[in-house]
Each structure stands twice: as structure tokens, then as C-alpha cells.
Scaffold this motif. Structure first.
Motif, PDB file in Angstrom:
ATOM      1  N   GLU A  35       0.822  -1.224   0.000  1.00 48.59           N
ATOM      2  CA  GLU A  35       0.000   0.000   0.000  1.00 48.59           C
ATOM      3  C   GLU A  35       0.856   1.275   0.000  1.00 48.59           C
ATOM      4  O   GLU A  35       0.557   2.249  -0.684  1.00 48.59           O
ATOM      5  CB  GLU A  35      -0.907  -0.039   1.249  1.00 48.59           C
ATOM      6  CG  GLU A  35      -1.684   1.240   1.527  1.00 48.59           C
ATOM      7  CD  GLU A  35      -2.812   1.461   0.535  1.00 48.59           C
ATOM      8  OE1 GLU A  35      -3.253   0.477  -0.083  1.00 48.59           O
ATOM      9  OE2 GLU A  35      -3.222   2.640   0.369  1.00 48.59           O
ATOM     10  N   GLN A  36       1.938   1.276   0.766  1.00 46.97           N
ATOM     11  CA  GLN A  36       2.739   2.507   0.910  1.00 46.97           C
ATOM     12  C   GLN A  36       3.716   2.728  -0.253  1.00 46.97           C
ATOM     13  O   GLN A  36       4.362   3.766  -0.310  1.00 46.97           O
ATOM     14  CB  GLN A  36       3.533   2.440   2.224  1.00 46.97           C
ATOM     15  CG  GLN A  36       2.667   2.487   3.471  1.00 46.97           C
ATOM     16  CD  GLN A  36       3.456   2.152   4.730  1.00 46.97           C
ATOM     17  OE1 GLN A  36       4.216   1.194   4.756  1.00 46.97           O
ATOM     18  NE2 GLN A  36       3.272   2.937   5.777  1.00 46.97           N
ATOM     19  N   ASP A  38       4.140   3.916  -3.345  1.00 45.82           N
ATOM     20  CA  ASP A  38       3.653   4.732  -4.466  1.00 45.82           C
ATOM     21  C   ASP A  38       4.849   5.321  -5.217  1.00 45.82           C
ATOM     22  O   ASP A  38       6.001   4.989  -4.926  1.00 45.82           O
ATOM     23  CB  ASP A  38       2.679   5.814  -3.971  1.00 45.82           C
ATOM     24  CG  ASP A  38       3.311   6.758  -2.946  1.00 45.82           C
ATOM     25  OD1 ASP A  38       4.551   6.839  -2.883  1.00 45.82           O
ATOM     26  OD2 ASP A  38       2.557   7.425  -2.218  1.00 45.82           O
TER      27      ASP A  38
ATOM     28  N   ALA B  35      -3.629   3.687  -9.408  1.00 47.03           N
ATOM     29  CA  ALA B  35      -3.394   3.334  -7.999  1.00 47.03           C
ATOM     30  C   ALA B  35      -3.375   4.583  -7.122  1.00 47.03           C
ATOM     31  O   ALA B  35      -3.925   4.586  -6.011  1.00 47.03           O
ATOM     32  CB  ALA B  35      -2.083   2.573  -7.869  1.00 47.03           C
ATOM     33  N   ARG B  38      -6.935   5.798  -6.715  1.00 46.52           N
ATOM     34  CA  ARG B  38      -7.659   4.920  -5.769  1.00 46.52           C
ATOM     35  C   ARG B  38      -7.299   5.277  -4.335  1.00 46.52           C
ATOM     36  O   ARG B  38      -8.161   5.382  -3.466  1.00 46.52           O
ATOM     37  CB  ARG B  38      -7.283   3.457  -6.022  1.00 46.52           C
ATOM     38  CG  ARG B  38      -7.994   2.823  -7.180  1.00 46.52           C
ATOM     39  CD  ARG B  38      -7.637   1.345  -7.284  1.00 46.52           C
ATOM     40  NE  ARG B  38      -8.169   0.789  -8.492  1.00 46.52           N
ATOM     41  CZ  ARG B  38      -9.434   0.400  -8.650  1.00 46.52           C
ATOM     42  NH1 ARG B  38     -10.262   0.503  -7.630  1.00 46.52           N
ATOM     43  NH2 ARG B  38      -9.863  -0.070  -9.798  1.00 46.52           N
ATOM     44  N   LYS B  39      -6.005   5.474  -4.097  1.00 41.24           N
ATOM     45  CA  LYS B  39      -5.548   5.800  -2.742  1.00 41.24           C
ATOM     46  C   LYS B  39      -6.141   7.132  -2.297  1.00 41.24           C
ATOM     47  O   LYS B  39      -6.621   7.272  -1.179  1.00 41.24           O
ATOM     48  CB  LYS B  39      -4.014   5.881  -2.721  1.00 41.24           C
ATOM     49  CG  LYS B  39      -3.442   6.174  -1.351  1.00 41.24           C
ATOM     50  CD  LYS B  39      -1.957   6.441  -1.379  1.00 41.24           C
ATOM     51  CE  LYS B  39      -1.130   5.191  -1.346  1.00 41.24           C
ATOM     52  NZ  LYS B  39       0.307   5.463  -1.076  1.00 41.24           N
ATOM     53  N   ARG B  40      -6.140   8.105  -3.229  1.00 43.72           N
ATOM     54  CA  ARG B  40      -6.633   9.429  -2.875  1.00 43.72           C
ATOM     55  C   ARG B  40      -8.120   9.400  -2.483  1.00 43.72           C
ATOM     56  O   ARG B  40      -8.531  10.001  -1.500  1.00 43.72           O
ATOM     57  CB  ARG B  40      -6.411  10.384  -4.066  1.00 43.72           C
ATOM     58  CG  ARG B  40      -6.629  11.867  -3.704  1.00 43.72           C
ATOM     59  CD  ARG B  40      -8.003  12.314  -4.072  1.00 43.72           C
ATOM     60  NE  ARG B  40      -8.263  13.667  -3.588  1.00 43.72           N
ATOM     61  CZ  ARG B  40      -8.667  13.931  -2.346  1.00 43.72           C
ATOM     62  NH1 ARG B  40      -8.809  12.962  -1.455  1.00 43.72           N
ATOM     63  NH2 ARG B  40      -8.921  15.168  -1.972  1.00 43.72           N
ATOM     64  N   THR B 288      -0.694  12.890   0.001  1.00 42.94           N
ATOM     65  CA  THR B 288      -1.780  11.908  -0.137  1.00 42.94           C
ATOM     66  C   THR B 288      -1.430  10.542   0.468  1.00 42.94           C
ATOM     67  O   THR B 288      -0.436   9.921   0.089  1.00 42.94           O
ATOM     68  CB  THR B 288      -2.113  11.717  -1.634  1.00 42.94           C
ATOM     69  OG1 THR B 288      -2.367  12.992  -2.202  1.00 42.94           O
ATOM     70  CG2 THR B 288      -3.338  10.812  -1.796  1.00 42.94           C
ATOM     71  N   GLY B 289      -2.264  10.111   1.397  1.00 43.10           N
ATOM     72  CA  GLY B 289      -2.134   8.762   1.935  1.00 43.10           C
ATOM     73  C   GLY B 289      -1.164   8.622   3.085  1.00 43.10           C
ATOM     74  O   GLY B 289      -1.110   7.568   3.716  1.00 43.10           O
TER      75      GLY B 289
END
Lengths: 80, 312
Positions: A35-36, A38, B35, B38-40, B288-289
């Protein structure tokens, strides 16, 4: 440095950088699995790998790797 | 219904129609960004009503050029990654002077168009940008006094200025910039949103002015300046006694034209206090995230927003 040593070094970085991830760190591990992981974190991963293994990546290399195994192979190739 | 619309609805299930249309357009131009989108939109603070308001504004500003604007966002994402790589390797921003930024970015009209277009979409795609805009509308403006005279220095696209000019408490709004092209951008935004533009002037903040204001917006300017402390001193002097300022600057946020690096939110707070302004409220909006803790630990971007008041 052999593959196992490179992967062990990469695992240390992965565990530190992606501290929410507690799954297995294998050559198949990819950004989609974490998940982390990016695009900005990918840059951090690559720069930490550069420092750890004393190599330098091109921008194309940084964005073109599919998984950890490809990163390990690239590091090995650069280390000669 | 097209596959692209289905995909957009899946990315942001609770989103309104304008948000969905923007996601759909962005996915066409930049499918690799799925991706991140989606995370945002999975974030608990992705308020669908505010996002929809913002998406509607962006859609109207972009108009028939929406596809090109989405292409420009893709370009911006690449440009930011280049700067991120430099920042992580060197521990500093690439540029250090306004003259460099002027030569490489501001004087290049084609570059500026792409940059500004990309940043327009970042208002919605980057959670910290959306949070800052929402805080301005919902937290800052409602505490302005009725009849407030409002100034924005460096109004960018004009989104903040449009919100301020539309607020019932604002009697007069005005925008200052050193770039005629930037002021044209603000005029375009107001025209696209169906509102007459407020007075917009070519003014250098550092030149003396007899005017004073009850409210000043100073958003994402400090990191572009060589002397941010001097700029904040000018903001102080431009405020009427008791006047309020909305000051927003990012920490650890490499970009093609950022020249002053703030490494912690506290560095910005100290700078504002050092200018004689009383810090009343603080918003820290990480990228973000990321949690605030993670952003601090790994030196990620944090939008640092201060509501300050001139005491005397």
C-alpha cells in the motif's frame, strides 16, 4: 555481492520504508503488493538502494523496474 | 456506459458526476495513475461534496481543453518525480534563486501553461491541496469580519480568490501578482465560473504600498521566494490592525520552481511569528495517503497552513 546479500539489504530497506507491510519480501514483490509503495516512495526506495549498494540508477531504470528481483539484478549488474 | 466510466466509478464509488468525469478523463490520459487515484479517494477525509464542488470548478476552468489539461497533469507528475529524485539524493531543492526559476520556468510560456494546467488538477488529485482549499473556505473565511477587504498575493489559478470574492463577508477582493500571465489566468477562471473578476494588479509585494487589508491570502508563495521572512514582514504591514492572514507553504516539496526549502512545519510557524504575526490556528496536511507521523519520519511533503493575526 551475491543475490541473497542484495535481497537481504533490500529487505531491510523495505521493512523500514514500508512499515505497514508485514508480508514476505521476495524477488516477486512489486509496488502493487504494498500500500505505501507509491511513485514518490519508489524514488525513496531507489535512493536508499543507491546509498546502500553504492550504485547509481538512471531515471528510466527507476521507473521501469517491475519488481524487487529486477532491482536486485540491476544492482548486481551495476556492481559488476 | 463506457468502460472508462465504470473504472472511474470504481475508483471513487461515492463521487459525484463531475468528479467521476474528471477521473475518467485523467485515466484516459494517464492510466498508470490509477493506484494513486484509488488511494486518494479511499481516504476518509475525501469529502465527496467538497470534491464535487472543486471538480465542477476545475471542469469549467479546463473547458474544452480538459484532455490537454489531463495530459499536462501527467507531464507534471513526471517533472515532480525528477525533482523528488534530486531532492532525495542531494537533500535540497535543485534551484536556489528566483533568477533561475524565472529563466527555466516563468519565462517559458509553454512550460508555464503545462505547469499551471497540471497544478489545476493537483487541487483535486493531491489530498493535501484539497484539504487546504477546504480549510480556507470552511475555517478561514467564516471568521472574517463582515465587510472585510481581502487581498490575495500570487493568486495562481484564482480558486482561493474566487472563494473569497464569493464569500458574503467580503466587501472587496483584489489580487496582486508580478506576472501578467498569472493575472490573465485568474481572469479566465472568473470568466469560466461566471463571475466578474475583482481588481487585479501588477504589484510587487516588496514595494511599499499605503493600502491595508482585513484579510490576506498568501498561499504557496513563500517557497518561491529567496527572502520569505521579508515577504511575511510585508504581509504583516499590509494587514490592518486586527487583520487576518491565511499563509500556506509546503515542507519537503520539491518542484521545478521551488527555491526555498522548509524542512519542518515548525520552521514556517517560526518565520510567521518572527514577522510579528500571532499564530492562531495551524493545519498540517501531509501528502496523499501519508499520516503526519510518517510524513515527518520520511521528510514527505506537508502543507503547512497558518491562520495568523496582526495584533496591534
Amino acid at each position: 555481492m551475491d543475490d541473497a546479500a542484495i535481497l537481504a539489504g533490500l529487505e531491510e530497506i523495505i521493512r523500514e520504508l514500508f512499515d505497514d507491510y508485514d508480508g514476505p519480501v521476495t524477488p516477486a514483490l512489486a509496488a502493487a503488493d504494498v500500500e505505501q509503495w507509491d511513485s514518490l516512495a519508489n524514488v525513496q526506495l531507489m535512493v536508499l538502494a543507491e546509498r546502500t549498494f553504492a550504485v547509481r540508477f538512471t531515471t528510466a531504470e527507476i521507473s521501469g523496474l517491475a519488481n524487487l528481483g529486477e532491482l536486485a539484478a540491476l544492482i548486481r549488474a551495476k556492481q559488476g | 456506459m463506457s468502460a472508462a466510466v465504470d473504472a472511474a466509478r470504481e475508483i471513487a464509488p461515492g463521487a459525484g458526476p463531475a468528479t467521476t468525469r474528471l477521473i475518467e478523463a485523467q485515466m484516459r490520459a494517464f492510466p498508470e495513475h490509477e493506484a494513486a487515484l484509488r488511494k486518494r479517494f479511499a481516504l476518509a477525509d475525501a469529502d465527496p461534496i467538497f470534491c464535487e464542488t472543486l471538480a465542477g470548478m476545475i471542469e469549467r476552468i479546463a473547458g474544452e481543453t480538459l484532455a490537454a489539461v489531463c495530459d499536462d497533469y501527467r507531464w507534471l507528475a513526471g517533472a515532480v518525480l525528477e525533482e523528488e529524485l534530486f531532492f532525495r539524493r542531494e537533500g535540497r531543492y535543485r534551484l536556489t534563486s528566483f533568477a533561475e526559476a524565472e529563466a527555466l520556468v516563468y519565462a517559458d510560456a509553454a512550460y508555464m501553461t503545462r505547469y499551471m494546467n497540471g497544478l489545476l488538477l493537483s487541487q483535486l488529485w493531491w489530498a493535501n491541496h484539497t484539504a487546504v482549499l477546504a480549510w480556507f473556505r470552511d475555517r478561514y473565511l467564516p471568521a472574517n469580519r463582515p465587510g472585510a477587504r481581502h487581498l490575495e498575493v500570487g493568486p495562481g489559478h484564482g480558486l482561493f480568490l474566487h472563494l473569497a470574492a464569493s464569500d458574503a463577508r467580503t466587501s472587496e477582493a483584489t489580487g496582486w501578482d508580478v506576472s501578467p500571465a498569472s493575472l490573465d489566468q485568474v481572469r479566465h477562471t472568473f470568466a469560466a465560473l461566471g463571475k466578474a473578476p475583482p481588481p487585479l494588479s501588477l504589484v510587487n509585494l516588496f514595494e511599499p504600498s499605503p493600502e491595508q487589508f482585513d484579510s490576506i491570502c498568501f498561499s504557496e508563495v513563500l517557497e518561491h521566494l529567496e527572502t520569505p521572512a521579508k515577504a511575511l514582514a510585508r504581509v504583516h504591514d499590509l494587514l490592518a490592525p486586527g487583520g487576518r492572514a491565511f499563509i500556506n507553504a509546503p515542507v519537503n516539496s520539491p518542484a521545478p520552481d521551488h527555491i526555498t526549502l522548509f524542512s519542518t512545519p515548525e520552521a514556517i510557524v517560526e518565520l510567521v511569528s518572527g514577522a510579528g504575526l500571532v499564530v492562531e490556528e495551524l493545519l498540517l496536511a501531509p501528502s496523499t495517503g501519508a499520516s503526519l507521523e510518517r510524513a515527518r519520519k520520511f521528510a514527505l511533503a506537508i502543507s503547512t497552513v497558518i491562520i495568523a493575526r496582526r495584533a496591534d
